[in-house]
Structures are given as C-alpha cells and as structure tokens.
Design an enzyme around this catalytic site. Structure first.
Site, mmCIF file in Angstrom:
data_model
loop_
_atom_site.group_PDB
_atom_site.id
_atom_site.type_symbol
_atom_site.label_atom_id
_atom_site.label_comp_id
_atom_site.label_asym_id
_atom_site.label_seq_id
_atom_site.Cartn_x
_atom_site.Cartn_y
_atom_site.Cartn_z
ATOM 1 N N TYR A 160 65.227 63.129 -45.604
ATOM 2 C CA TYR A 160 66.104 61.949 -45.711
ATOM 3 C C TYR A 160 65.278 60.659 -45.562
ATOM 4 O O TYR A 160 65.333 59.772 -46.408
ATOM 5 C CB TYR A 160 67.203 62.008 -44.640
ATOM 6 N N ASP A 216 64.463 64.367 -32.475
ATOM 7 C CA ASP A 216 65.009 63.178 -31.809
ATOM 8 C C ASP A 216 63.956 62.532 -30.905
ATOM 9 O O ASP A 216 63.601 63.089 -29.873
ATOM 10 C CB ASP A 216 66.193 63.573 -30.901
HETATM 11 N N1 UDP Z 1 73.690 62.889 -29.708
HETATM 12 C C1 UDP Z 1 74.137 63.761 -28.726
HETATM 13 N N2 UDP Z 1 75.191 64.599 -29.044
HETATM 14 C C2 UDP Z 1 75.790 64.594 -30.263
HETATM 15 C C3 UDP Z 1 75.319 63.695 -31.245
HETATM 16 C C4 UDP Z 1 74.269 62.845 -30.937
HETATM 17 O O1 UDP Z 1 73.620 63.801 -27.606
HETATM 18 O O2 UDP Z 1 76.713 65.391 -30.483
HETATM 19 C C5 UDP Z 1 72.564 61.985 -29.386
HETATM 20 C C6 UDP Z 1 71.348 62.181 -30.290
HETATM 21 O O3 UDP Z 1 70.481 63.127 -29.711
HETATM 22 C C7 UDP Z 1 70.756 60.771 -30.311
HETATM 23 C C8 UDP Z 1 71.964 59.844 -30.126
HETATM 24 O O4 UDP Z 1 73.001 60.666 -29.604
HETATM 25 O O5 UDP Z 1 69.910 60.575 -29.217
HETATM 26 C C9 UDP Z 1 72.441 59.223 -31.422
HETATM 27 O O6 UDP Z 1 72.581 60.258 -32.378
HETATM 28 P P1 UDP Z 1 73.285 60.030 -33.778
HETATM 29 O O7 UDP Z 1 73.340 61.351 -34.475
HETATM 30 O O8 UDP Z 1 74.567 59.284 -33.589
HETATM 31 O O9 UDP Z 1 72.307 59.030 -34.538
HETATM 32 P P2 UDP Z 1 70.736 59.155 -34.865
HETATM 33 O O10 UDP Z 1 70.034 58.420 -33.754
HETATM 34 O O11 UDP Z 1 70.391 60.598 -34.920
HETATM 35 O O12 UDP Z 1 70.616 58.460 -36.171
#
Ligand code: UDP
Length: 322
Positions: free
Chosen positions: A140, A282
């Site tokens: 992506y 992450d």
């Molecule tokens: N996150 C989490 N549980 C979830 C979804 C996301 O703990 O069910 C955490 C994820 O590990 C990251 C943050 O929330 O640290 C934001 O994740 P998201 O997928 O919203 O956006 P990203 O940062 O991946 O674009």
C-alpha cells in the site's frame, strides 16, 4: 470545476462539501466499491466511474470543463495489500497513470493527491518531516510512493502541477454529523473503540502494550477529517506555485490507551478492552512535523484536542446514516 476522484469516500466526501461551501463547482467520480452515494453532497454532479475505465475517464474530461483534480480513489487496506498486491498496484498505480493520461489528453495539468505517512516506513526520528527517508514497508505504502515519483517525472516532462498530501491518521466526522466514517470492514481505532462502547462489537483489542512509550501502547497523530478537507482546498489554490509533498497531521501524538480513555469520558460508558499481541508492521510512534503545511498552505488545524475529534466521531456513531 474541480473533479474529485473518489469523492464518495470518507475524506473525499468531506472535501467535496468543503469545496462546495467555499464556492467551487464540483464533479465527483467514484466506482462506489467502498464509497457511499449518500455521502456525496447533492450540490455536486456525480458520475459513476472507475479509474481503470479509460473510456469513462476520457468522457469525464471531454464533457466537463475541469480545471483541477483531487484524487482520493485508492484501495487502502494495508493487510490486504500484502495478501493481494496485484489489486493495489493495478488500481492505485495503473489507475492513477490512466487518470493522468486522461488529464494530459485534455490539457488538465493540476492534481492534488492523497498520499500517506505510510510512505516513510519505520520512523528514524519523530516528529516526521517531509525530508525523512521514504522506505515503505508494505505494498500500500509503495503504491503511494510510486505515484509521488510518477508526478515528479510528469512535472519534468509534461509540466504537471502536483501536490501530494501525506496524511497521518484521519479521524472524526463532519461537525453536524451528516457525513462520516463508514468502512466495511472497519479497521481504524477510533470507530472500533466507539463501536465497542455502543455494543456493536464485543470489545476492542489493543494491539501491543509493551511498546517503548509512556503507557506501552502505540502513539499516532489523529487529524480531523475537516482539517484534511481544508488542506485540500488550500492545496488546489497553491497548484502552479508549489510542486511536492506536504505532511498533514496535528503534530500531537496520542496513545491507544489515551484514545480509549477519551472515548469513555465522551460517551460516559466503559469500553470493553482486551490486550492483544502487537500487530505486524506497527511502529511505536508516528507523528508529524507539520511546519511545511503551515508555511506553504497557510494551513492550521482547527481540531487539536483529541476529545473534540472523538466527540464528532461519537456524534456520527449515534446518528449514522450509512
Ligand atoms: N489499533 C488497536 N486495535 C485495533 C485497531 C488499531 O490497538 O483494533 C492500534 C494500532 O495498532 C495503531 C493505532 O491503533 O497503533 C491506530 O491504528 P489504525 O489502524 O487506526 O491506523 P494506522 O495507524 O494503522 O494507520
């Protein structure tokens, strides 16, 4: 007239409305695979079209006097991009090359593009500025980086005028809660937390509590969707005087636990929470240096308090229309 490709999606629909409110004439094209027809403001003209459909794209430019394009149309699930990279390279990269071809055929040379902080990959330092190395760690992010590079080549060869906006974590919904975030499947933290609170989901799984951050959970930069919309209009207005990439974030980092605490305070309810292992790919902390957006676009985010951002998302969750 501004053509908004992907204008039925989350950030696109908020941008369409902002453009209309500021006197622009808008035409939206969307294939409605992930977008919502109801999200498109009635004042905009709507055309059902896909990036890969060259004939429809050509007709869009032939039949409308388009001055500039804002391009949101993309697949954006990181995990899926790993398991189905072809879908991402085909739609995001080839689709954009198709769009550029139609634009250039009709002498339209202005484009604002949705890029992402995922083009940086694993952060080497924070806050992340635009000079940070770009080494995306998933397909992506690579599709978005490739498109940024294509723009630079097209600028040199064809005089393309381009601004790529590298978003951090888009969040929140329109202040009047008439349009908002609606993904199927939903993978983003804030809507998932709010849905766990309202009982639409069993719980929220916190991905990792052993990060090197004050509370052990990941830190992200949540930027309100209406602040993103504003930046897109300002970017359109800057085309021709600046070409390149600009970060869009608040510059403020918020942890997963802080999001949950704020959502509980706003809703007055407990969020059923389960601690889970880290999610692959992450980084511990990601937040923006937004100096360039302020200097070049004259942009200033209106929402800098995470509670205000989550409040708009909660209002939408309670009044969801699609
Ligand atoms: N996150 C989490 N549980 C979830 C979804 C996301 O703990 O069910 C955490 C994820 O590990 C990251 C943050 O929330 O640290 C934001 O994740 P998201 O997928 O919203 O956006 P990203 O940062 O991946 O674009």
């Amino acid at each position: 007239m501004i053509l908004v490709m992907g204008g039925a999606g989350y950030i696109g629909s908020h941008t369409v409305r902002h453009l209309l409110d500021n006197g622009y004439e808008v035409i939206v094209a969307d294939n409605l695979i992930y977008g919502h027809r109801e999200a498109v403001d009635k004042r905009a003209k709507f055309v059902h079209a896909d990036l890969l459909d060259s004939l429809s794209l050509n007709n869009l430019f032939k039949n409308n006097k388009i001055d500039a394009v804002i391009h949101f149309a993309a697949f954006a699930y990181v995990g899926e991009s790993v398991s189905e990279p072809e879908k991402y390279y085909y739609n995001n990269v080839i689709g954009t090359v198709n769009l550029l071809h139609a634009m250039l055929t009709h002498s339209v040379k202005k484009i604002v593009f949705s890029s992402t902080c995922a083009t940086y990959g694993e952060p080497q330092y924070t806050p992340i500025d635009e000079k940070h190395q770009q080494f995306p760690i998933n397909p992506y992010g690579r599709t978005k980086l490739m498109i940024e590079q294509i723009f630079a080549d097209y600028e040199r060869a064809y005089g393309l005028e381009h601004i790529a906006l590298r978003y951090f974590n888009a969040a929140g919904c329109s202040a009047d809660s008439t349009i908002g975030e609606s993904h199927t499947p939903e993978t983003h933290l804030i809507p998932l937390v709010l849905q766990a609170i309202s009982g639409q989901r069993k719980d929220i799984k916190v991905f990792g509590t052993d990060y090197d951050t004050p509370d052990g959970t990941c830190i992200r930069d949540y930027i309100h969707v209406e602040d993103l919309a504003l930046a897109h209009r300002l970017a359109v207005e800057k085309l021709g005087t600046y070409n390149g990439c600009i970060n869009l974030g608040t510059g403020i980092g918020t942890s997963v636990k802080e999001i949950i605490t704020a959502a509980e305070a706003i809703s007055g309810k407990k969020c059923p929470t389960e601690y889970a292992p880290r999610r692959a790919g992450d980084p511990a902390r990601l937040f923006a240096d937004n100096t360039k957006a302020k200097e070049i676009l004259g942009w200033q985010p209106k929402y800098t308090d995470i509670k205000d951002i989550i409040q708009t998302a909660w209002d939408w969750e309670l009044n969801r229309r699609y």
